[in-house]
Design a protein around this motif. Structure first.
Motif, PDB file in Angstrom:
ATOM      1  N   SER A 112       1.035  -0.722   0.627  1.00 57.02           N
ATOM      2  CA  SER A 112      -0.028   0.230  -0.306  1.00 57.02           C
ATOM      3  C   SER A 112       0.842   1.096   0.130  1.00 57.02           C
ATOM      4  CB  SER A 112      -0.640  -0.035   1.157  1.00 57.02           C
ATOM      5  OG  SER A 112      -1.962  -1.257   1.368  1.00 57.02           O
ATOM      6  N   ASN A 113       0.080   2.337  -1.155  1.00 56.38           N
ATOM      7  CA  ASN A 113       0.794   3.531  -0.411  1.00 56.38           C
ATOM      8  C   ASN A 113       0.671   3.872   0.340  1.00 56.38           C
ATOM      9  OD1 ASN A 113      -0.336   2.958  -3.251  1.00 56.38           O
ATOM     10  ND2 ASN A 113       1.266   4.864  -3.531  1.00 56.38           N
ATOM     11  N   ALA A 114      -0.278   3.433   1.477  1.00 62.13           N
ATOM     12  CA  ALA A 114      -0.545   4.416   3.176  1.00 62.13           C
ATOM     13  C   ALA A 114      -1.067   3.325   4.166  1.00 62.13           C
ATOM     14  CB  ALA A 114      -0.961   6.083   2.786  1.00 62.13           C
ATOM     15  N   THR A 115      -0.952   3.358   5.089  1.00 65.45           N
ATOM     16  CA  THR A 115      -1.804   2.351   6.539  1.00 65.45           C
ATOM     17  C   THR A 115      -2.051   3.051   7.456  1.00 65.45           C
ATOM     18  OG1 THR A 115      -0.472   0.573   4.921  1.00 65.45           O
ATOM     19  CG2 THR A 115      -1.499   0.464   7.438  1.00 65.45           C
ATOM     20  N   ALA A 116      -3.610   2.827   7.393  1.00 69.43           N
ATOM     21  CA  ALA A 116      -4.134   3.424   8.923  1.00 69.43           C
ATOM     22  C   ALA A 116      -4.291   2.449   9.579  1.00 69.43           C
ATOM     23  CB  ALA A 116      -4.657   5.043   8.309  1.00 69.43           C
ATOM     24  N   PHE A 117      -4.315   2.717  11.532  1.00 69.66           N
ATOM     25  CA  PHE A 117      -4.426   1.653  11.976  1.00 69.66           C
ATOM     26  C   PHE A 117      -5.514   3.208  13.561  1.00 69.66           C
ATOM     27  CE2 PHE A 117       0.351   1.323  11.818  1.00 69.66           C
ATOM     28  CZ  PHE A 117      -0.506  -0.214  11.762  1.00 69.66           C
ATOM     29  N   ILE A 118      -6.944   2.588  13.200  1.00 71.04           N
ATOM     30  CA  ILE A 118      -7.817   3.367  13.288  1.00 71.04           C
ATOM     31  C   ILE A 118      -8.853   2.801  14.218  1.00 71.04           C
ATOM     32  CG2 ILE A 118      -9.855   4.491  13.033  1.00 71.04           C
ATOM     33  CD1 ILE A 118      -9.352   4.526   9.777  1.00 71.04           C
ATOM     34  N   VAL A 119      -8.320   3.564  15.611  1.00 72.84           N
ATOM     35  CA  VAL A 119      -8.800   2.680  16.883  1.00 72.84           C
ATOM     36  C   VAL A 119      -9.381   3.470  17.497  1.00 72.84           C
ATOM     37  CG1 VAL A 119      -8.133   1.771  19.006  1.00 72.84           C
ATOM     38  CG2 VAL A 119      -6.633   1.997  16.878  1.00 72.84           C
ATOM     39  N   PRO A 120     -11.202   3.403  17.524  1.00 72.32           N
ATOM     40  CA  PRO A 120     -12.224   3.906  18.331  1.00 72.32           C
ATOM     41  C   PRO A 120     -11.997   3.649  19.650  1.00 72.32           C
ATOM     42  CG  PRO A 120     -12.727   1.594  16.839  1.00 72.32           C
ATOM     43  CD  PRO A 120     -11.642   2.863  16.162  1.00 72.32           C
ATOM     44  N   PHE A 121     -12.879   4.295  20.585  1.00 72.53           N
ATOM     45  CA  PHE A 121     -13.105   4.184  21.855  1.00 72.53           C
ATOM     46  C   PHE A 121     -13.972   2.722  22.491  1.00 72.53           C
ATOM     47  CE2 PHE A 121     -14.924   4.030  25.908  1.00 72.53           C
ATOM     48  CZ  PHE A 121     -14.321   3.958  26.859  1.00 72.53           C
ATOM     49  N   LEU A 122     -13.369   1.421  22.278  1.00 65.55           N
ATOM     50  CA  LEU A 122     -14.503   0.474  22.293  1.00 65.55           C
ATOM     51  C   LEU A 122     -14.955   0.174  23.829  1.00 65.55           C
ATOM     52  CD1 LEU A 122     -13.599  -1.535  19.682  1.00 65.55           C
ATOM     53  CD2 LEU A 122     -15.866  -0.420  20.127  1.00 65.55           C
ATOM     54  N   GLY A 123     -13.964   0.069  25.157  1.00 64.74           N
ATOM     55  CA  GLY A 123     -13.833   0.095  26.249  1.00 64.74           C
ATOM     56  C   GLY A 123     -12.493  -1.252  26.167  1.00 64.74           C
ATOM     57  N   HIS A 124     -12.053  -1.050  25.424  1.00 63.53           N
ATOM     58  CA  HIS A 124     -10.245  -2.160  25.599  1.00 63.53           C
ATOM     59  C   HIS A 124      -9.722  -1.495  23.916  1.00 63.53           C
ATOM     60  CE1 HIS A 124     -11.872  -4.348  21.893  1.00 63.53           C
ATOM     61  NE2 HIS A 124     -13.073  -4.489  22.489  1.00 63.53           N
ATOM     62  N   ASN A 125      -8.580  -2.009  24.396  1.00 59.99           N
ATOM     63  CA  ASN A 125      -7.310  -2.604  23.417  1.00 59.99           C
ATOM     64  C   ASN A 125      -6.838  -3.554  23.179  1.00 59.99           C
ATOM     65  OD1 ASN A 125      -7.454   0.486  23.703  1.00 59.99           O
ATOM     66  ND2 ASN A 125      -6.508   0.196  25.538  1.00 59.99           N
TER      67      ASN A 125
END
Length: 204
Positions: A112-125
């Protein structure tokens, strides 16, 4: 089976910049039992037998569904404006029995030209940190400028803090979905400009 840029592009729809691949990752993948258990193990699986943290994850399917829905909305926005080929791992037809999930993510990132790790708040990680860590350990030196970690403002994680120090990973935060989209569009624009000016290799 080999994961290549052409294989990914062939399985995605047409967009303005179809050769610009933007891989979107999120915690929804960590909830798919096929990533951690074989088919035989899944048949014998009982949620109540799982360790506490895992048990809580599989009891919150609404959160899982919303995390994936969020990524789908973000994907649509990016495929419309600026028109890059944003995709999720689910969009590429590679069976985890042929290539395991973490290896797939590493190869999608590599292609990929770009990669994003997107982490919304779900109460855990749980989950995305481990997968992101595997990608960073493998590709941070060669692809670090193409990676961004974007988390909802109220998400805290030792993994995020250590990744910033260890790999100089770009970290962004957001409060609203609109802010998340704007952040990712800016990131895409920066990568495109650097490729155009020769600061980054122009992937074919």
């Amino acid at each position: 089976m080999e994961i290549t840029r052409d294989r990914i592009i062939d399985q995605l729809g047409d967009v303005k910049y179809d050769r610009f691949l933007f891989y979107l990752m999120g915690p929804y993948k960590s909830f798919n039992l096929s990533y951690v258990l074989s088919e035989e193990e899944r048949q014998e699986f009982d949620i109540d037998d799982l360790p506490g943290p895992l048990r809580r994850l599989f009891q919150n399917k609404a959160d899982i569904d919303e995390a994936q829905a969020l990524l789908r909305r973000i994907q649509r926005e990016l495929r419309t404006t600026p028109g890059v080929n944003a995709f999720l791992a689910l969009d590429v037809d590679v069976d985890t029995n042929d290539i395991d999930a973490v290896t797939q993510s590493i190869e999608y990132t590599r292609c990929s030209n770009a990669t994003a790790f997107i982490v919304p708040f779900l109460g855990h990680n749980f989950g995305v940190g481990e997968e992101a860590g595997s990608i960073l350990a493998t590709l941070a030196e060669t692809h670090g400028d193409r990676l961004v970690f974007v988390h909802e403002a109220n998400v805290t994680s030792a993994m995020i803090r250590s990744a910033k120090v260890r790999w100089d990973l770009r970290i962004e935060t957001y409060d609203t979905e609109a802010e998340l989209v704007d952040t990712l569009r800016r990131f895409v624009g920066e990568i495109m400009q650097r490729e155009h000016r020769g600061g980054l290799n122009h992937l074919q």
